[in-house]
Scaffold this active site. Structure first.
Site, mmCIF file in Angstrom:
data_model
loop_
_atom_site.group_PDB
_atom_site.id
_atom_site.type_symbol
_atom_site.label_atom_id
_atom_site.label_comp_id
_atom_site.label_asym_id
_atom_site.label_seq_id
_atom_site.Cartn_x
_atom_site.Cartn_y
_atom_site.Cartn_z
ATOM 1 N N THR A 182 0.865 -1.183 0.000
ATOM 2 C CA THR A 182 0.000 0.000 0.000
ATOM 3 C C THR A 182 0.900 1.232 0.000
ATOM 4 O O THR A 182 2.056 1.152 0.446
ATOM 5 C CB THR A 182 -0.903 0.030 1.249
ATOM 6 N N GLU A 328 -5.501 -3.046 -1.926
ATOM 7 C CA GLU A 328 -6.132 -4.261 -1.392
ATOM 8 C C GLU A 328 -7.258 -4.784 -2.278
ATOM 9 O O GLU A 328 -7.797 -5.857 -2.030
ATOM 10 C CB GLU A 328 -6.712 -3.971 0.008
ATOM 11 N N LYS A 438 -13.166 16.348 12.555
ATOM 12 C CA LYS A 438 -14.181 16.120 13.594
ATOM 13 C C LYS A 438 -14.350 17.400 14.389
ATOM 14 O O LYS A 438 -13.572 17.696 15.284
ATOM 15 C CB LYS A 438 -13.761 14.958 14.488
ATOM 16 N N TRP A 443 -18.932 15.877 11.665
ATOM 17 C CA TRP A 443 -17.875 15.613 10.712
ATOM 18 C C TRP A 443 -17.932 16.593 9.540
ATOM 19 O O TRP A 443 -18.998 16.854 8.984
ATOM 20 C CB TRP A 443 -18.001 14.197 10.139
HETATM 21 P P1 ADP Z 1 -3.046 4.217 0.324
HETATM 22 O O1 ADP Z 1 -4.225 3.592 0.983
HETATM 23 O O2 ADP Z 1 -1.793 4.049 1.097
HETATM 24 O O3 ADP Z 1 -3.273 5.624 -0.176
HETATM 25 P P2 ADP Z 1 -3.772 3.037 -2.176
HETATM 26 O O4 ADP Z 1 -3.004 3.371 -3.360
HETATM 27 O O5 ADP Z 1 -4.212 1.640 -1.993
HETATM 28 O O6 ADP Z 1 -2.837 3.384 -0.994
HETATM 29 O O7 ADP Z 1 -4.974 4.037 -2.093
HETATM 30 C C1 ADP Z 1 -6.314 3.675 -1.926
HETATM 31 C C2 ADP Z 1 -7.093 4.878 -1.493
HETATM 32 O O8 ADP Z 1 -7.002 5.914 -2.483
HETATM 33 C C3 ADP Z 1 -8.562 4.637 -1.338
HETATM 34 O O9 ADP Z 1 -8.857 4.058 -0.093
HETATM 35 C C4 ADP Z 1 -9.120 6.048 -1.457
HETATM 36 O O10 ADP Z 1 -9.032 6.757 -0.251
HETATM 37 C C5 ADP Z 1 -8.184 6.699 -2.446
HETATM 38 N N1 ADP Z 1 -8.801 6.691 -3.794
HETATM 39 C C6 ADP Z 1 -8.606 5.831 -4.802
HETATM 40 N N2 ADP Z 1 -9.347 6.150 -5.877
HETATM 41 C C7 ADP Z 1 -10.053 7.259 -5.539
HETATM 42 C C8 ADP Z 1 -11.019 8.078 -6.213
HETATM 43 N N3 ADP Z 1 -11.413 7.849 -7.459
HETATM 44 N N4 ADP Z 1 -11.513 9.131 -5.527
HETATM 45 C C9 ADP Z 1 -11.132 9.397 -4.259
HETATM 46 N N5 ADP Z 1 -10.241 8.662 -3.583
HETATM 47 C C10 ADP Z 1 -9.700 7.604 -4.207
#
Ligand code: ADP
Length: 542
Positions: A182, A328, A438, A443
């Site tokens: 991640t 994930e 918060k 929120w």
């Molecule tokens: P990390 O969780 O460390 O940032 P990832 O690359 O797995 O690594 O990122 C996943 C996260 O990216 C998602 O949980 C979300 O918060 C954000 N994300 C992915 N695609 C989008 C999108 N189209 N719009 C908003 N947020 C997004």
């Protein structure tokens, strides 16, 4: 026992063998560091992946061994994607933008045995200090630079190729094939392990017309790095359908990408919003300069595509396809496309739907759970944490870390994204649980404020973070970057937001910056901004 259907394994070995047989002449174009274009075909990719698998087995690779990569997007990286699993190994893409600490942690956590690296990236080995922790390092040569002593040539590993009668060891569809960590936006990077089966099913679902709509008729350029969730699985999906692939190598600047797209008739691309901002600027400045394919499709994900960006791309004849996913979730979890039932809606309403994160493809299930653990209704209003499950959703992290709070007792993955889902099933992210502001027990969505600010004519970028407040627990502070030649005025920004949000949502302050710090995958580093602004209210009580 009733006989039903054959238990035929779903493996990536099949995808590449089929592509070679049916689309053997279709091109895979790679841009070298010197910007020359190297042309391979699916037939080459298959032959070279077999040769790599054979070479790795000869070199002593054991089932499940990890082969790390430090590479840009190109044919050799694709050979690793297919060749390592063919040998029974697990490729592990390292993000070359990570800090030395994160890299060292990830390599040791994954237990990487071998490394394949571009020669132009050899200086990155210094990040590991004196002795990089790999048993053997194979170097892909793009320049005349000699391979340093003790390291091996990748072409030597491929050698004369696999014997024609060689068949790869049998693969079980649940075998691991790849690994990615991640990006660590909200915590320490954690390893996710993909299987043949998850990758194949993800490819089938990604290619669907209502998902990314990929076919043999497309020329696809994944700008998203192959070290970021397998370039969103696109190299596999494109191989499955036999699409032409165009890989940019190290050249990710907007003008280099536009040159490449024009030359190779690219009609689909994919990447994070930042990339498109640069592309849009250049195309708007000089609309006639690049002969692009009509209705160029851009898959945008990783962070939210603001409405303003989708509309601006429409104007330029480029279509944004907004998608959501995570490391994930392999990563495709939802896509925002319009349906026939939306055809009668006014343009502004259609735009709102396209800016949502979208509906789940077949086999991904979603639910929204509030902080009491109750499932909330799909009414587009009630917020809660998004939970998902499906055949390409991780069941745990490599090494079992942090499993306890990320998976529910009834087997759903907790995404950490705070969302609404509307009656039509369109999910919309309002925040990540860790970024929500918060304030006084309520929120505030930092993402909603950011997206609104980025719609302001003078704002190039905006990040809103929660800052500790003595009375309200937290209050929002906005970090903003002005468009070139523009001045940002706090009162004007407040007035602009006040038309859109309740008074208590408005940021308590603005910080104007040259740029917003970004992490290794191009996302705003809100953690860093929060740390920098943590004492904002110390001398401003109440
Ligand atoms: P990390 O969780 O460390 O940032 P990832 O690359 O797995 O690594 O990122 C996943 C996260 O990216 C998602 O949980 C979300 O918060 C954000 N994300 C992915 N695609 C989008 C999108 N189209 N719009 C908003 N947020 C997004």
């Amino acid at each position: 026992m009733h006989a039903t259907m054959m238990n035929y394994p779903l493996t990536t070995n099949h995808l590449i063998a089929r592509a070679a047989k049916l689309f053997g002449e279709v091109e895979i174009v790679s841009q070298a560091p010197d910007r020359s274009l190297i042309r391979h075909t699916y037939a080459d990719l298959h032959a070279r992946s077999r040769a790599l698998a054979h070479g790795l087995l000869t070199a002593g690779l054991q089932p499940g061994d990890r082969v790390a990569t430090l590479m840009w997007n190109h044919h050799a990286h694709m050979e690793v994607y297919f060749g390592v699993p063919m040998a029974g190994g697990v490729y592990h893409t390292l993000n070359l933008r990570l800090s030395p600490e994160d890299l060292a942690h990830i390599v040791s956590d994954a237990g990487d045995r071998y490394l394949v690296i571009d020669d132009v990236l050899l200086p990155l080995l210094a990040k590991f200090g004196g002795r990089p922790p790999f048993e053997r390092i194979f170097v892909v040569r793009w320049t005349d630079q000699l391979v340093p002593e003790g390291l091996h040539e990748y072409e030597g590993l491929i050698g004369a190729g696999a014997p024609a009668d060689w068949t790869p060891p049998p693969a079980n569809e649940n075998d691991p094939i790849g690994m990615c960590y991640t990006s660590g936006t909200t915590g320490r990077p954690k390893g996710v392990v993909y299987s043949h089966r998850a990758t194949v099913l993800h490819s089938l679902a990604s290619a669907l017309p209502d998902s990314l709509d990929l076919s043999v008729r497309d020329s696809l350029c994944p700008v998203v790095p192959m070290f970021h969730v397998n370039a969103w699985g696109l190299p596999f999906t494109a191989t499955m359908v036999g699409a032409k692939q165009v890989h940019p190598g190290p050249h990710l600047q907007p003008d280099a990408l536009l040159d490449l797209w024009a030359k190779e008739r690219v009609n689909v691309s994919a990447g994070v919003p930042t990339i498109w901002m640069g592309i849009m600027k250049l195309v708007a400045q000089d609309p006639g300069k690049w002969q692009l394919q009509p209705n160029l499709r851009m898959v945008v994900g990783g962070s939210a595509a603001p409405e303003s960006m989708i509309a601006a791309m429409d104007e330029l004849g480029m279509q944004v396809i907004h998608a959501w996913g995570m490391t994930e979730t392999t990563p495709l979890g939802s896509v925002a496309r319009l349906q026939p039932k939306h055809a009668q809606l006014p343009a502004a309403e259609q735009l709102k739907i396209r800016a949502k994160q979208g509906i789940a493809p077949p086999f991904v299930e979603m639910r929204v759970v509030d902080d009491q653990g109750r499932e909330v209704a799909w009414d587009g209003e009630k917020i809660g944490e998004l939970q998902v499950r499906g055949p390409w959703v991780a069941a745990g992290y490599h090494g079992g870390v942090e499993a306890a709070d990320k998976w529910t007792e009834d087997g759903w993955f907790r995404t950490g994204d705070v969302v609404t889902i509307d009656a039509d099933g369109y999910m919309q992210i309002t925040d990540r649980t860790k970024d929500l502001v918060k304030s006084g027990g309520e929120w505030i969505s930092s993402v909603a404020l950011e997206n609104a600010l980025m719609g302001h004519a003078d704002v190039a970028e905006a990040a809103v973070v929660a800052v500790p407040h003595p009375k309200w627990t937290e209050r929002p502070i906005a970090v903003v970057v002005a468009k070139p030649g523009k001045q940002l005025d706090e009162a004007a920004l407040t007035a602009y937001l006040a038309e859109r949000f309740e008074k208590w949502w408005l940021p308590d302050g603005y910080v104007v910056r040259e740029e917003i710090p970004r992490g290794a995958t191009g996302k705003f580093l809100k953690r860093q901004l929060r740390d920098e602004l943590v004492s904002w209210f110390d001398d401003k009580p109440g």
